[in-house]
Design a protein around this motif. Structure first.
Motif, PDB file in Angstrom:
ATOM      1  N   LYS A 173      32.005  34.819  10.281  1.00 55.70           N
ATOM      2  CA  LYS A 173      32.990  35.143  11.036  1.00 55.70           C
ATOM      3  C   LYS A 173      32.510  35.826  12.207  1.00 55.70           C
ATOM      4  O   LYS A 173      33.430  36.200  13.190  1.00 55.70           O
ATOM      5  N   ILE A 221      32.387  41.347  11.995  1.00 53.06           N
ATOM      6  CA  ILE A 221      33.354  41.791  10.721  1.00 53.06           C
ATOM      7  C   ILE A 221      33.708  43.421  10.988  1.00 53.06           C
ATOM      8  O   ILE A 221      32.991  44.267  11.825  1.00 53.06           O
ATOM      9  N   ASP A 281      37.567  44.185   6.613  1.00 52.04           N
ATOM     10  CA  ASP A 281      37.234  42.920   6.270  1.00 52.04           C
ATOM     11  C   ASP A 281      36.419  43.106   4.798  1.00 52.04           C
ATOM     12  O   ASP A 281      36.419  42.541   3.846  1.00 52.04           O
TER      13      ASP A 281
END
Length: 166
Positions: free
Chosen positions: A120, A123, A127
């Protein structure tokens, strides 16, 4: 069938007579006892301890600051001492095993966080909460640990913080 008197199969017991309960007489008051020297009127009901029967004194391993006395052999302080190695008790073994398992599971969770950071790029605490199904405080602890270890970098912004891989 005629209605006959059917006797009760259980025999009736005669009513119990009252039993007298013996009562204890109060101990005689000893005026030499410090409590009664101020004109005290009622005794305190405490058990009176008698000194134990005299036996031969057993030397304590901690006498004289842990040093062995004259002619006495010093006893090791660990009860599971054998052949130069200390054997752990079964309870201690279980506790160590449980601690290792907890650390193993925590390490797996930290690896999941790093995997999410790789995929990702950025974060957030939220999350981590969703990924691991943990509270806000726990997610913060995990992220702080990874930042301390130098595996993540914390970036603060106006709406909150996010974390990136180093």
């Amino acid at each position: 069938m005629p209605n006959e008197n059917i006797e009760n199969p259980t025999p009736e017991t005669p009513p119990a007579e009252p039993v007298a309960v013996p009562t204890e007489q109060p101990a005689p008051i000893d005026s030499s006892y410090p409590l009664y020297q101020g004109g005290g009127t009622s005794p305190i009901s405490e058990p009176i301890s008698t000194p134990p029967a005299e036996t031969s004194p057993q030397p304590s391993p901690l006498q004289s600051g842990g040093q062995a006395s004259q002619g006495e052999e010093q006893i090791p302080l660990t009860p599971f001492y054998q052949g130069g190695e200390t054997m752990l008790s079964p309870i201690k073994n279980l506790l160590l095993k449980a601690k290792e398992m907890i650390q193993f599971r925590k390490r797996k969770k930290l690896e999941k966080i790093l995997e999410l950071a790789r995929t990702k790029q950025k974060i957030t605490n939220n999350d981590i909460q969703k990924l691991l199904r943990v509270s806000d405080a726990t997610a913060t602890r995990y992220l702080s640990q990874l930042v301390k270890e130098g595996r993540l970098k914390s970036e603060s912004r106006r709406g909150g913080a996010f974390y990136q891989l180093l």
